[in-house]
Design an enzyme around this catalytic site. Structure first.
Site, PDB file in Angstrom:
ATOM      1  CB  SER A 194       5.726  -4.825   2.609  1.00  0.00           C
ATOM      2  OG  SER A 194       5.008  -3.885   1.859  1.00  0.00           O
ATOM      3  CG  ASP A 220       8.002  -8.290  -3.250  1.00  0.00           C
ATOM      4  OD1 ASP A 220       8.798  -8.394  -4.193  1.00  0.00           O
ATOM      5  OD2 ASP A 220       6.780  -8.138  -3.408  1.00  0.00           O
ATOM      6  CG  HIS A 351       3.607  -7.962  -1.564  1.00  0.00           C
ATOM      7  ND1 HIS A 351       4.806  -7.280  -1.729  1.00  0.00           N
ATOM      8  CD2 HIS A 351       3.029  -7.409  -0.450  1.00  0.00           C
ATOM      9  CE1 HIS A 351       4.939  -6.366  -0.790  1.00  0.00           C
ATOM     10  NE2 HIS A 351       3.879  -6.427  -0.001  1.00  0.00           N
TER      11      HIS A 351
END
EC number: 3.1.1.-
Length: 406
Positions: A194, A220, A351
């Protein structure tokens, strides 16, 4: 049941051993989460005599914390002084073995270096000489930022710009090299989840860690979907609990909400996300978040704008690991069609890919390193070298003793 059946059953039971044998080699951390199939243990578990065979495990026992020492060899506190702030960077480290690579991990916003704990253990099982350096970013985990003396300020202005976080990462790597007395850095694979994906991509593109960076992997996050998701971030934060009655309840919330789908990962990573207030605003819920994500809002767009372009332009092998192909934006779709990077999709993960699927993520990262390992490359000889070798052999044949005429 008839009396005959009862007597037959009693006779058979009397022949069984009084205690069941214990299974050997079982790893207590490989727990099967009822919400996911990502656990790595597939063996049959033989319960110990002290366990209640048919009782359902209590939530308390399933949500007890796991220490970081089960996943990393050591921790380092690295001091950085600037004209305005005094920073103590905190990192988790398992040093690499001889000729082993160093995987440098950067977590996402609101998380910590222990987000990679379970994955790091699995990577070492596959590649035992690999080193893992997992950092706590500033204002996350145990990394603390204070005003530099003689400035007398109670609270330092929050600075989580991409450039600052990138400089922090470079400092941590160089300072770790100095602390560990490494003559030179080992081969490096950068891994970021992220926000961390944006940081490691920025570092790879600037080249500040030199030619030792073999490759980088982003987990991700892509520019288009990340910027779109920012629109709903505030709503998500408003629905997330702001405090918890206990650490156990914090772990339970993460697994029950499927924020983290692997219970073992949650048991090691969540404790680094919360702390207990000494004088809580609500005595019934003294555990609060270490990082106030709402305060990071001014930096959200700065983190991700231009990410796709930088990801494609930076030098080194490239891996994008996603939880779904819907996250790809136009620029990355074109890059994928042109073969500019490796794409791996884990649709069964959420996630937090590295926490939900630590075994699969570890295998992908190790394979990714092996494909980019320069020491394993066998390059074909140059044409000039082949011609020179042929000439030498020809010359040796003309002057060999066996060919002399007398």
């Amino acid at each position: 049941m008839s009396d005959l059946h009862k007597s037959f059953a009693k006779a058979k039971l009397a022949q069984l051993p009084s205690e069941a044998p214990l299974a050997s080699g079982m790893d207590s951390h490989n727990e099967v989460d009822e919400d996911t199939s990502s656990a790595s243990s597939t063996g049959t578990v033989v319960p110990s005599p002290t366990r209640q065979l048919f009782s359902r495990p209590t939530r308390e026992s399933n949500s007890t914390t796991l220490p970081w020492t089960d996943f990393f060899a050591q921790e380092l506190f690295l001091t950085q002084e600037t004209p305005t702030v005094h920073i103590i960077h905190h990192v988790y480290l398992t040093p690499p073995g001889p000729s082993g690579p160093l995987f440098i991990m950067h977590h996402g916003a609101g998380s910590s270096g222990l987000s990679f704990a379970a994955c790091a253990t699995e990577m070492r099982k596959i590649l035992p000489n690999a080193g893992i350096l997992s950092i706590d970013a500033r204002d996350h985990g145990q990394t603390a930022v204070k005003a530099a003396p003689p400035t007398q300020v109670d609270q330092v202005e929050l600075d989580l710009t991409l450039s600052t976080l990138s400089q922090d990462l470079v400092f941590v790597v160089r300072e770790t090299q100095s602390r560990m007395n490494w003559d030179s850095l080992p081969d490096i694979v950068l891994v970021g989840h992220s926000l961390g994906g944006a940081v490691i991509t920025d570092v790879a593109r600037t080249g500040e860690l030199g030619s030792k960076v073999l490759a980088y992997a982003v987990l991700d996050v892509v520019e288009g979907s990340a910027i779109d998701a920012l629109q709903s971030m505030e709503k998500y934060l408003s629905t997330r609990p702001s405090r918890f009655p206990s650490m156990t309840s914090g772990i339970e919330w993460h697994t029950r909400s499927r924020t983290i789908r692997n219970r073992t990962s949650a048991r090691v990573s969540v404790p680094s996300l919360l702390y207990e207030q000494t004088t809580p605003d609500d005595s019934s819920k003294p555990w609060v978040w270490r990082t106030n994500l709402a305060r990071t809002k001014p930096f959200w767009e700065n983190w991700f704008v231009g990410l796709s372009r930088k990801f494609l332009e930076a030098r080194g092998g490239k891996l994008l690991l996603l939880a779904g192909t819907d996250r790809l934006d136009k620029e990355l779709i074109i890059g994928q069609m042109q073969g500019k990077y490796q794409l791996q999709v884990f649709p069964e993960a959420g996630h937090f890919i590295q926490e939900d699927q630590p075994v699969k993520t570890a295998q992908v990262l190790v394979d990714f390193y092996k494909r980019n390992d320069r020491s394993a490359l066998v390059l074909p000889p140059k044409v000039a070298d082949l011609q020179a070798s042929a000439a030498m052999k020809k010359g040796a044949g003309e002057t060999s003793p066996g060919s002399w005429k007398t």
